[in-house]
Design a protein around this motif. Sequence first.
Motif, short mmCIF file in Angstrom:
data_model
loop_
_atom_site.label_atom_id
_atom_site.label_comp_id
_atom_site.label_asym_id
_atom_site.label_seq_id
_atom_site.Cartn_x
_atom_site.Cartn_y
_atom_site.Cartn_z
N GLY A 60 0.83 -1.22 0.00
CA GLY A 60 0.00 0.00 0.00
C GLY A 60 0.85 1.25 0.00
O GLY A 60 1.77 1.40 -0.80
N VAL A 61 0.59 2.15 0.93
CA VAL A 61 1.26 3.44 1.00
C VAL A 61 2.70 3.26 1.47
O VAL A 61 2.98 2.48 2.37
N SER A 62 3.60 4.02 0.84
CA SER A 62 5.02 3.98 1.22
C SER A 62 5.52 5.39 1.46
O SER A 62 5.16 6.33 0.75
N ASP A 63 6.37 5.55 2.48
CA ASP A 63 7.01 6.84 2.73
C ASP A 63 8.49 6.82 2.38
O ASP A 63 9.23 7.75 2.70
N GLY A 64 8.93 5.76 1.70
CA GLY A 64 10.32 5.65 1.31
C GLY A 64 11.16 4.82 2.27
O GLY A 64 12.23 4.33 1.91
N ILE A 65 10.69 4.67 3.50
CA ILE A 65 11.39 3.85 4.49
C ILE A 65 10.54 2.65 4.87
O ILE A 65 11.02 1.51 4.88
N TYR A 66 9.29 2.91 5.20
CA TYR A 66 8.35 1.84 5.51
C TYR A 66 7.26 1.79 4.44
O TYR A 66 6.93 2.81 3.84
N VAL A 67 6.70 0.61 4.26
CA VAL A 67 5.63 0.44 3.29
C VAL A 67 4.52 -0.39 3.91
O VAL A 67 4.79 -1.35 4.67
N GLU A 68 3.29 -0.02 3.62
CA GLU A 68 2.13 -0.76 4.14
C GLU A 68 2.03 -2.12 3.45
O GLU A 68 2.15 -2.22 2.23
N VAL A 69 1.77 -3.15 4.24
CA VAL A 69 1.57 -4.50 3.71
C VAL A 69 0.10 -4.85 3.87
O VAL A 69 -0.39 -5.01 4.99
N LYS A 70 -0.60 -4.96 2.75
CA LYS A 70 -2.03 -5.28 2.80
C LYS A 70 -2.26 -6.78 2.96
O LYS A 70 -3.22 -7.20 3.61
N SER A 71 -1.40 -7.61 2.36
CA SER A 71 -1.52 -9.06 2.50
C SER A 71 -0.20 -9.72 2.10
O SER A 71 0.61 -9.11 1.39
N GLY A 72 0.00 -10.95 2.59
CA GLY A 72 1.19 -11.72 2.22
C GLY A 72 1.97 -12.23 3.41
O GLY A 72 2.58 -13.29 3.36
N VAL A 73 1.98 -11.46 4.49
CA VAL A 73 2.69 -11.88 5.70
C VAL A 73 1.81 -11.63 6.92
O VAL A 73 0.84 -10.89 6.87
N LYS A 74 2.21 -12.31 8.03
CA LYS A 74 1.51 -12.14 9.31
C LYS A 74 2.41 -11.41 10.29
O LYS A 74 3.61 -11.32 10.10
N ALA A 75 1.80 -10.96 11.38
CA ALA A 75 2.55 -10.21 12.37
C ALA A 75 3.64 -11.06 13.03
O ALA A 75 4.67 -10.55 13.46
N SER A 76 3.43 -12.36 13.08
CA SER A 76 4.39 -13.25 13.74
C SER A 76 5.51 -13.73 12.82
O SER A 76 6.46 -14.37 13.27
N ASP A 77 5.43 -13.45 11.53
CA ASP A 77 6.44 -13.94 10.58
C ASP A 77 7.79 -13.26 10.80
O ASP A 77 7.86 -12.07 11.10
N LYS A 78 8.84 -14.09 10.63
CA LYS A 78 10.21 -13.57 10.67
C LYS A 78 10.70 -13.43 9.23
O LYS A 78 10.79 -14.43 8.51
N ILE A 79 11.00 -12.20 8.84
CA ILE A 79 11.32 -11.91 7.44
C ILE A 79 12.83 -11.82 7.27
O ILE A 79 13.53 -11.17 8.06
#
Length: 371
Positions: free
Chosen positions: A338-357
């Motif tokens: 979703g929305v990005s500020d150049g450092i962080y980007v919104e994740v609408k789907s694909g991963v969960k809060a508990s996932d280790k990336i």
Amino acid sequence: MKKGVTITILIFIAIVFFGALYYLYAKNQESPVVFETDKTEIKTIIKNTIATGNIVPDEEVLIKPNISGIIETVYIKAGQTIKAGDLIAKIKVVANVSNLSSTQNQVQTAKINLDNQEKLFQRQKTLFDKGVISANDFDASQLAYNQAKQNYAASKQGYEIVKTGTTSGLGNYANTLIRSTVNGMVLDVPVKVGNQVIESNNFNEGTTIASVADVGRMIFVGKIDESEVGKIKVNLPIEITVGAIENKKFDAVLTDIAPKGKTENGAIQFEIKAALLNRDDTFIRAGLSANASIILERADKVMAIKEALIQFDGKTQKPFVEVETSKQKFARKDLVLGVSDGIYVEVKSGVKASDKIKVWNQGLKTDVPKQ
């Protein structure tokens, strides 16, 4: 001869063999690559663009005289709050010699005409009293006499106005007294006692005696580059940061975007205006430099990850991350962003809060130890 060749070949084979053994040994001594992992975060992500400018009053009124002369008295000072009708300054008129001579001649001519009409009137009155002339003839002579008196009085009044700028009977209409036309704060008084001022007319904008504005209605006026102007639109929210006021931001809304740009330092700049909202009791001085952060998109308290964790498919260019399934074992997960500020980007789907990336590019990790 053959024996020597054989020995050489055997020595070469031995060197290759022992070299291979050493390579395998050294390879086994190298530490395996251990990938660090990161997690999702809950963030408020704001995508914005920056414009620079100043804080100015929405309407600034320039008070100008309607008569030329010299400033005799100044009744106000910058920072003072005044109302419409309050005295600002008094002007001493410096008479124009040509106009003064002309009006003086008009007074003399009117006086000669008045004396002549008075004689005619007295003569006609005597004849009328004796019944020699009709009432119509007498009324005509009386009318001419009254008109002569009026012309004489008007010519004297005109002479006084040219000489002093005012005359008796004008009262509040005397144009030597300059008054405010609006309520507000005096921003600037660019004249001093003794300065000469020029009247405002069709051929000259005149000398500004004071500038008055309502400081409760301040706006941001700035400029934005042509590469960014296509991203903004009227009524977008804005955060204003004033350089002289620390640790404070002011809410505003974009009200105007110039339809035509101007070339400045080789770049096309478009003027924008924004009205300040909810300014509380903070006093903002007119002309202060400010930066406007124009909010293009906003996502409040959403799941987000660092953009450095994202990889892109070489063929489809779709974003994905690698999620740890077991120790140092990772599986690909496609993302919808979703929305990005150049450092962080919104994740609408694909991963969960508990996932280790997986931090796939070790050069992007920080040296700050994880808590």
